[in-house]
Design a protein around this motif. Structure first.
Motif, mmCIF file in Angstrom:
data_model
loop_
_atom_site.group_PDB
_atom_site.id
_atom_site.type_symbol
_atom_site.label_atom_id
_atom_site.label_comp_id
_atom_site.label_asym_id
_atom_site.label_seq_id
_atom_site.Cartn_x
_atom_site.Cartn_y
_atom_site.Cartn_z
ATOM 1 N N ILE A 603 0.729 -1.056 0.018
ATOM 2 C CA ILE A 603 0.112 0.000 -0.054
ATOM 3 C C ILE A 603 0.919 1.314 -0.041
ATOM 4 C CG2 ILE A 603 -0.231 0.019 2.523
ATOM 5 C CD1 ILE A 603 -2.848 1.158 -0.094
ATOM 6 N N ALA A 604 1.973 1.039 0.727
ATOM 7 C CA ALA A 604 3.037 2.392 0.648
ATOM 8 C C ALA A 604 3.372 2.569 -0.701
ATOM 9 C CB ALA A 604 4.204 2.045 1.772
ATOM 10 N N VAL A 605 3.753 1.538 -1.659
ATOM 11 C CA VAL A 605 4.288 1.787 -2.924
ATOM 12 C C VAL A 605 3.239 2.266 -3.830
ATOM 13 C CG1 VAL A 605 5.066 0.445 -4.848
ATOM 14 C CG2 VAL A 605 5.672 -0.202 -2.727
ATOM 15 N N PHE A 660 10.144 4.983 3.868
ATOM 16 C CA PHE A 660 10.970 4.675 4.763
ATOM 17 C C PHE A 660 10.569 4.279 6.207
ATOM 18 C CE2 PHE A 660 13.572 6.844 1.545
ATOM 19 C CZ PHE A 660 14.503 5.292 1.140
ATOM 20 N N ASN A 661 9.267 5.181 6.425
ATOM 21 C CA ASN A 661 8.837 4.883 7.764
ATOM 22 C C ASN A 661 6.978 4.677 7.731
ATOM 23 O OD1 ASN A 661 7.931 5.215 10.420
ATOM 24 N ND2 ASN A 661 8.071 7.336 10.665
ATOM 25 N N PRO A 662 6.683 3.356 7.391
ATOM 26 C CA PRO A 662 5.528 3.039 7.090
ATOM 27 C C PRO A 662 4.495 3.445 8.212
ATOM 28 C CG PRO A 662 6.945 1.267 6.279
ATOM 29 C CD PRO A 662 7.737 2.135 7.134
ATOM 30 N N ASP A 663 4.873 3.589 9.441
ATOM 31 C CA ASP A 663 4.287 3.938 10.500
ATOM 32 C C ASP A 663 3.163 5.273 10.200
ATOM 33 O OD1 ASP A 663 5.393 2.035 12.305
ATOM 34 O OD2 ASP A 663 6.448 3.328 13.324
ATOM 35 N N LEU A 664 3.498 6.049 9.168
ATOM 36 C CA LEU A 664 2.782 7.182 8.981
ATOM 37 C C LEU A 664 1.607 6.714 8.171
ATOM 38 C CD1 LEU A 664 5.335 9.740 7.338
ATOM 39 C CD2 LEU A 664 4.000 9.948 9.476
ATOM 40 N N LEU A 665 1.188 5.482 8.076
ATOM 41 C CA LEU A 665 0.228 4.934 7.264
ATOM 42 C C LEU A 665 -0.509 4.253 8.254
ATOM 43 C CD1 LEU A 665 1.665 3.614 3.836
ATOM 44 C CD2 LEU A 665 0.795 5.867 4.405
ATOM 45 N N LEU A 666 -0.120 4.227 9.455
ATOM 46 C CA LEU A 666 -0.918 3.796 10.578
ATOM 47 C C LEU A 666 -0.932 2.097 10.299
ATOM 48 C CD1 LEU A 666 -3.942 6.298 11.172
ATOM 49 C CD2 LEU A 666 -1.521 6.069 12.259
ATOM 50 N N ILE A 667 0.014 1.252 9.949
ATOM 51 C CA ILE A 667 0.113 0.027 9.964
ATOM 52 C C ILE A 667 0.457 -0.697 10.989
ATOM 53 C CG2 ILE A 667 1.236 -1.635 8.244
ATOM 54 C CD1 ILE A 667 1.513 0.291 5.965
ATOM 55 N N ILE A 677 1.936 9.463 16.506
ATOM 56 C CA ILE A 677 2.587 9.457 15.210
ATOM 57 C C ILE A 677 1.783 10.725 14.597
ATOM 58 C CG2 ILE A 677 2.297 8.325 12.912
ATOM 59 C CD1 ILE A 677 2.371 5.763 14.263
ATOM 60 N N PHE A 678 0.510 10.917 14.677
ATOM 61 C CA PHE A 678 -0.282 12.216 14.125
ATOM 62 C C PHE A 678 0.414 13.436 14.715
ATOM 63 C CE2 PHE A 678 -3.626 15.418 14.584
ATOM 64 C CZ PHE A 678 -3.521 15.759 13.447
ATOM 65 N N ALA A 706 18.498 25.725 7.341
ATOM 66 C CA ALA A 706 19.169 24.378 7.222
ATOM 67 C C ALA A 706 18.746 23.575 8.489
ATOM 68 C CB ALA A 706 20.579 24.608 7.176
ATOM 69 N N ALA A 707 18.763 24.371 9.659
ATOM 70 C CA ALA A 707 18.552 23.645 11.118
ATOM 71 C C ALA A 707 17.061 23.076 11.040
ATOM 72 C CB ALA A 707 18.678 24.624 11.991
ATOM 73 N N LEU A 708 16.166 23.786 10.627
ATOM 74 C CA LEU A 708 14.503 23.229 10.472
ATOM 75 C C LEU A 708 14.475 22.260 9.629
ATOM 76 C CD1 LEU A 708 12.783 26.911 10.266
ATOM 77 C CD2 LEU A 708 12.978 25.375 12.060
ATOM 78 N N LEU A 709 15.341 22.183 8.460
ATOM 79 C CA LEU A 709 15.120 21.032 7.620
ATOM 80 C C LEU A 709 15.764 19.772 8.098
ATOM 81 C CD1 LEU A 709 16.279 22.472 4.045
ATOM 82 C CD2 LEU A 709 14.029 21.492 4.658
ATOM 83 N N LEU A 710 16.886 20.055 8.940
ATOM 84 C CA LEU A 710 17.407 18.756 9.826
ATOM 85 C C LEU A 710 16.410 18.254 10.777
ATOM 86 C CD1 LEU A 710 19.696 17.361 10.283
ATOM 87 C CD2 LEU A 710 20.552 18.918 11.850
ATOM 88 N N ILE A 711 15.759 19.236 11.769
ATOM 89 C CA ILE A 711 14.857 19.049 12.614
ATOM 90 C C ILE A 711 13.796 18.153 11.831
ATOM 91 C CG2 ILE A 711 13.087 19.890 14.263
ATOM 92 C CD1 ILE A 711 15.248 22.113 14.519
ATOM 93 N N ALA A 712 13.142 18.797 10.891
ATOM 94 C CA ALA A 712 11.945 17.948 10.164
ATOM 95 C C ALA A 712 12.200 16.483 9.884
ATOM 96 C CB ALA A 712 11.496 19.062 9.116
ATOM 97 N N PHE A 713 13.547 16.501 9.252
ATOM 98 C CA PHE A 713 14.010 15.231 8.653
ATOM 99 C C PHE A 713 14.148 14.274 9.882
ATOM 100 C CE2 PHE A 713 17.369 12.152 7.897
ATOM 101 C CZ PHE A 713 16.736 11.335 6.751
ATOM 102 N N SER A 714 14.722 14.716 10.812
ATOM 103 C CA SER A 714 14.923 13.843 12.110
ATOM 104 C C SER A 714 13.832 13.436 12.863
ATOM 105 C CB SER A 714 15.958 14.681 13.041
ATOM 106 O OG SER A 714 17.169 14.957 12.610
ATOM 107 N N ILE A 715 12.740 14.353 12.716
ATOM 108 C CA ILE A 715 11.469 13.647 13.574
ATOM 109 C C ILE A 715 10.527 13.064 12.725
ATOM 110 C CG2 ILE A 715 9.316 14.859 14.466
ATOM 111 C CD1 ILE A 715 10.771 17.244 15.400
ATOM 112 N N PHE A 716 10.766 13.255 11.434
ATOM 113 C CA PHE A 716 9.987 12.303 10.558
ATOM 114 C C PHE A 716 10.726 10.843 10.388
ATOM 115 C CE2 PHE A 716 7.628 15.607 7.823
ATOM 116 C CZ PHE A 716 6.336 15.180 7.800
#
Length: 856
Positions: A603-605, A660-667, A677-678, A706-716
């Motif tokens: 389903i992620a694909v 890379f993180n299927p948890d976002l799809l509530l699987i 997760i939400f 750059a810091a905000l992008l790093l933070i967003a990536f790390s949390i995601f």
């Protein structure tokens, strides 16, 4: 106040939608009557086959199986397309040429050939005769012509290219070559069986999609679209940049009942775009907000531009699971768009629209919201347990009692709504003083009843999507028929009659059919591509090409697939878009990913390729939605598309994240985990949005972005950093694992390494993912998943695979060797990533707040 004064005329916009969705031809007289009657009869046919009535009557006269229904469905669709869509831009729009009548009749007869010859075809399966070939050789070119008229040249060109590949594959380069097929083999596969034109895609359009498109048109004809727009404005219009925020919400609500991003743009945009410009948005930005929010409506459950029903068949999971998996990314994307609008308003110091009455305190707002939410919970509980009690008491007769209660609720809500002023059309509404949300909400609560019936039937009663849409459409039909009369009686107005409702119903049924015609042609034409993929090895060939171009790098492979999906999706409606990209590119991700260690749920694909296929609606130079928005705003189409693409980056990042993180799809997550997760994903989306907009509390410096992008990536994706410290899995040979005689836990993900002889004769190593449904010993777990094994010592070989089983869906085949598996290792908590990220976010926040305070 004329809100559309600065935009194109209403007539021009209506023509734009009509030419794209229903055809630009405006026949008159007898020709018009025939077209309208055919469209109306088609809608009646679809309602009939979706209803339980054919199975109540003891006769086969008005009962058709699924394959026969597909033939009838396509006959209606192709007939209407040739009558409604002119040959070219210079063709007459006010009369239907004789040539088009001939083409319509011939094409309709070719499409109904499957129905007419159904019994005879069943006796010669796999052995077409000359008559079959002649009909197919006439029908397929006429289908291509119908697709060209209604959808543009892109889809028929792609389908024709694939059809040519079917014939001449033996002359292609070795990497993509196949043995080639004769005309009899191609005709049998594409026109006589259910593998091509009359395949799964057309079946889904026949069984489900038409009912949802019709339901949306009927609900809009009843006035729900206008109600949603004005409700959004009354709730959000007074905030900074309020009209843009209201446009996002209104487009999301209308996207629930609309299957066309262009129609969504025009429906809400004629009202929202001038209002956005009024509070300070440029023409391009106002149009871009509407484009981004309207295209987003195609990823919003429960309809998702009809792709949800196709995913059910292609992925092999239930409709409710598709909705559950798709909901969170769509919601987060909309929240990100609202935040983009908020940041744009902060940049320009925009204000909202004035609201009637005194300003309400935050405490009162929160208390009102809490009271409303608790009241809704109580009502839902009463309905749930009340209906359960009724079904226990009344048994088989409960349907009649429930019908009376639903109709009684409708009459009661309509009476409540009659106490408030009528909702005029959105374009004519003067919102110089916004009305109270409570007033707007109560004036049209009855519009929510069909949506409630739809959701109830789907979620609680677990009816099929087609039957659920039928009951919701039936209630909407009753509303359209009776609303003018009942509303006139309640308001004590003279002259109200059922005739007004009957006219509206006829218009709604005809509009639904005409909207559906191009979608049906799209599914039938795309079915040819699906047929070629199933008949040849083109799927594996594409996987080999992509793997070669990406050098086996997973991220590069995903970027390449995303670009190809955007190219393939250019100019295609949502349904055809998904069929094309899923048929060609979903298998590429699965095959290339498995051979390089990336194993993700199917389903992620499919959601990945679907999201990027839809990006073509935004991306210049083909983004048709951008041209529609520019026609309203007066801005430049390409400029509108570029800004819309920038806004859509928040949607483009999501597919990579849930790969890379299927948890976002509530699987396989619990309710508590889902809430966490939400919250985390929403926070990450807001931070990513602030980074891409270059504005948080004030304009960001380069290092802050750059810091905000790093933070967003790390949390995601906190696992990226954790995996650098501790590997998530450790490979264990099968011989060593079998010695442990370990009991596998329920819900555990087994990453099984498989070796097999590939098409090239070389041994190919891949990874297959199996989710354990029941705990038990390793061998028993695999057998429960549908794998019959031959085990001798440390040698584990797949003897057979159960059709439709979990193992079958995971890609296992007979005679494969299971060489080992990856065992999950104990990793540090994600908090070790979240906590430093939040500290860094706090540092950026206080730095920007200090700079903002100095500036003020």
């Amino acid at each position: 106040m004329n809100l559309v004064k600065e935009s194109s005329s209403s007539t021009d916009l209506d023509d734009l939608v009509a030419s794209n969705d229903m055809g630009g031809r405006k026949a008159t007289g007898l020709q018009l009557k025939i077209t309208l009657i055919v469209a109306f009869v088609w809608a009646l046919f679809q309602l009939w086959i979706a209803s339980p009535f054919p199975y109540v009557l003891d006769t086969d006269l008005l009962r058709w199986n699924s394959n026969q229904a597909r033939s009838i469905h396509l006959s209606f669709a192709i007939f209407l397309v040739f009558l409604n869509f002119p040959f070219g831009r210079h063709s007459s729009l006010h009369k239907i040429p004789v040539a088009d009548w001939i083409l319509a009749i011939v094409a309709s007869l070719c499409a109904s050939y499957y129905l007419i010859e159904y019994e005879n075809i069943a006796t010669r399966v796999g052995a077409p005769i000359l008559q079959d070939v002649i009909v197919a050789c006439i029908g397929i070119p006429l289908l291509f012509e119908a697709a060209r008229r209604s959808l543009g040249i892109t889809l028929p060109l792609i389908a024709a290219t694939f059809l040519a590949y079917n014939f001449f594959g033996n002359h292609m380069p070795e990497m993509i070559a196949h043995k080639g097929f004769s005309i009899y083999e191609v005709v049998n596969h594409q026109w006589i069986t259910t593998e091509g034109v009359f395949g799964l895609a057309l079946g889904v359009a026949t069984d489900f999609v038409f009912l949802f498109v019709l339901f949306g048109c009927l609900l809009d004809k009843a006035g729900a679209g206008n109600y949603f727009i004005q409700l959004a404005f009354s709730c959000l219009g007074h905030f900074k940049g309020g009209p843009a925020k209201a446009a996002v919400v209104a487009s999301g609500l209308t996207g629930l009942i609309s299957g066309s991003s262009i129609a969504n743009v025009v429906t809400t945009g004629t009202f929202t775009i001038p209002m956005m410009k009024k509070v300070g948005f440029s023409a391009e930005k106002a149009g871009a907000v509407e484009v981004a929010s309207s295209v987003n409506g195609q990823i919003m459950p429960p309809v998702m531009g009809a792709a949800a029903f196709l995913m059910v068949e292609y992925v092999g999971i239930s409709y409710l699971e598709v909705i559950k998996h798709a909901f969170l990314p769509a919601l987060i994307s909309y929240i990100g768009l609202v935040y983009i609008v908020h940041l744009e308003a902060l940049k320009e110091n925009m204000q909202g629209l004035p609201r009637k009455g005194a300003k309400v305190s935050l405490v009162r707002k929160l208390s009102s919201f809490l009271f409303g939410f608790l009241s809704l919970c109580v009502i839902c509980a009463i309905v749930y347990y009340g209906l359960g009690w009724i079904k226990t008491l009344a048994g088989n007769n409960s349907i009649y009692l429930v019908t009376v209660l639903v109709l009684g609720s409708y009459v009661g809500l309509l009476k409540i709504g009659s106490k408030y002023p009528k909702l005029c059309s959105a374009e004519d509404h003067d919102l110089s003083n916004l009305p109270e949300p409570r007033e707007i909400f109560r004036s049209g609560m009855y519009y929510l009843l069909p949506v409630f019936v739809l959701v109830w039937c789907l979620m609680v009663e677990r009816l099929s999507p087609g039957l659920s849409a039928f009951w919701a459409a039936l209630l909407t039909i009753f509303m359209i028929l009776t609303k003018p009369l009942l509303d006139g009686v309640f308001r004590k107005e003279k002259g109200a009659s059922l005739w007004t409702g009957a006219t509206d119903l006829f218009d709604g049924m005809v509009t639904g059919s005409r909207n559906m015609a191009s979608i049906s042609i799209a599914t039938a034409t795309a079915g040819i591509i699906v047929g070629v993929v199933s008949q040849t090895s083109v799927g594996s060939a594409l996987a080999d090409v992509v793997e070669a171009l990406s050098f086996g790098n997973i991220t590069l492979m995903l970027i390449l697939v995303a670009v190809l999906c955007m190219i393939l999706g250019m100019g295609l409606p949502t349904t055809a878009n998904y069929i094309v990209v899923s048929s060609l590119m979903a298998g590429v991700i699965v095959e290339v990913g498995a051979s390089n260690g990336l194993v993700v749920p199917l389903i992620a694909v499919h959601l990945f390729v679907f999201y990027f296929g839809l990006m073509a609606d935004v991306t210049p130079p083909v983004g048709l939605a951008s041209f529609a928005a520019a026609a309203i705003s007066g801005g430049k189409p390409i400029g509108t598309g570029i800004v819309a693409f920038k806004y859509a980056l928040r949607t483009a990042i999501l597919p990579f994240l849930f790969i890379f993180n299927p948890d976002l799809l509530l699987i396989d997550v619990t309710v508590v985990q889902g809430i966490f997760i939400f919250v985390i994903a929403t926070l990450a989306m807001l931070i990513f949005t602030a980074a891409t907009q270059g504005y948080f509390l004030v304009k960001s410096k380069w290092w802050e972005t750059a810091a905000l992008l790093l933070i967003a990536f790390s949390i995601f994706r906190p696992g990226f950093w954790i995996d650098k410290v501790v590997e998530p899995h450790q490979y264990m040979p099968m011989s060593e694992f079998l010695k442990q005689d370990k009991v596998i836990k329920q819900g555990e993900a087994l990453r099984l390494h498989v070796s097999d002889d590939g098409y090239s004769g070389k041994v190919e190593n891949t990874i297959h993912l199996l989710i354990v449904r029941e705990p038990g010993p390793f061998k028993q777990v695999l057998e429960n998943a549908g794998l019959n094994l031959y085990i001798k010592g440390s040698r584990v070989e797949v003897d057979s695979v159960g059709i439709g089983s979990d193992a079958y869906q995971a890609g296992f085949e007979a005679f494969q060797m299971i060489t080992g598996l990856e065992v999950a290792t104990e990793q540090p908590s994600k908090a070790f990533v979240y906590i430093p990220s939040l500290f860094l976010l706090g540092f950026v926040f206080f730095t920007q707040r200090r700079r903002r305070d100095k500036a003020s």
